[in-house]
Design a protein around this motif. Structure first.
Motif, PDB file in Angstrom:
ATOM      1  N   VAL A 139      52.325  30.139  42.310  1.00  0.00           N
ATOM      2  CA  VAL A 139      51.548  29.864  43.219  1.00  0.00           C
ATOM      3  C   VAL A 139      50.974  31.347  43.920  1.00  0.00           C
ATOM      4  N   GLU A 140      52.191  32.203  44.251  1.00  0.00           N
ATOM      5  CA  GLU A 140      51.818  33.425  44.990  1.00  0.00           C
ATOM      6  C   GLU A 140      51.170  34.509  43.908  1.00  0.00           C
ATOM      7  N   TYR A 141      51.538  34.299  42.815  1.00  0.00           N
ATOM      8  CA  TYR A 141      50.969  34.983  41.610  1.00  0.00           C
ATOM      9  C   TYR A 141      49.453  34.647  41.564  1.00  0.00           C
ATOM     10  N   THR A 142      49.156  33.537  41.624  1.00  0.00           N
ATOM     11  CA  THR A 142      47.683  33.002  41.546  1.00  0.00           C
ATOM     12  C   THR A 142      46.820  33.601  42.646  1.00  0.00           C
ATOM     13  N   ASP A 143      47.487  33.225  43.930  1.00  0.00           N
ATOM     14  CA  ASP A 143      46.833  33.687  45.188  1.00  0.00           C
ATOM     15  C   ASP A 143      46.556  35.177  45.124  1.00  0.00           C
ATOM     16  N   ARG A 144      47.521  35.895  44.651  1.00  0.00           N
ATOM     17  CA  ARG A 144      47.385  37.224  44.493  1.00  0.00           C
ATOM     18  C   ARG A 144      46.263  38.027  43.656  1.00  0.00           C
ATOM     19  N   VAL A 183      40.754  39.758  42.400  1.00  0.00           N
ATOM     20  CA  VAL A 183      39.397  39.759  41.733  1.00  0.00           C
ATOM     21  C   VAL A 183      38.554  39.566  42.627  1.00  0.00           C
ATOM     22  N   ASP A 184      38.683  38.879  44.030  1.00  0.00           N
ATOM     23  CA  ASP A 184      37.522  38.811  45.105  1.00  0.00           C
ATOM     24  C   ASP A 184      37.232  40.262  45.346  1.00  0.00           C
ATOM     25  N   GLU A 185      38.382  40.929  45.645  1.00  0.00           N
ATOM     26  CA  GLU A 185      37.972  42.514  46.038  1.00  0.00           C
ATOM     27  C   GLU A 185      37.600  43.189  45.187  1.00  0.00           C
ATOM     28  N   MET A 186      37.717  43.230  43.734  1.00  0.00           N
ATOM     29  CA  MET A 186      36.950  43.774  42.829  1.00  0.00           C
ATOM     30  C   MET A 186      35.469  43.563  42.703  1.00  0.00           C
TER      31      MET A 186
END
Length: 76
Positions: free
Chosen positions: A49-54, A59-62
């Motif tokens: 879950v942490e990996y998915t959120d990170r 991706v949003d930042e990119m």
């Protein structure tokens, strides 16, 4: 986040049950193993879950950075 831990714990518990079934042992031959496997599964579920959120945040930042670069390039 709790759902990832719960699913992981269920998966770990099921692995312990399957392991005993394959070895043809009583289901609760060593009950502490079920707790250990459930704990390991909960930890792994939290990490997923942490990996998915990170990854989603990266991706949003990119995407935002790319939109900013494209906006600069499109302006005359």
């Amino acid at each position: 986040m709790a759902s990832g831990a719960f699913v992981g714990a269920i998966f770990g518990f099921t692995v312990a049950l399957y392991s005993n079934a394959v070895r043809k042992l009583p289901v609760f031959q060593a009950p502490w193993e079920h707790v250990v496997y459930a704990g390991i599964g909960a930890y792994a579920g939290n990490k997923v879950v942490e990996y998915t959120d990170r990854t989603a945040a990266e991706v949003d930042e990119m995407i935002k950075e790319r939109q900013e670069r494209n906006k600069v390039l499109r302006e005359p």
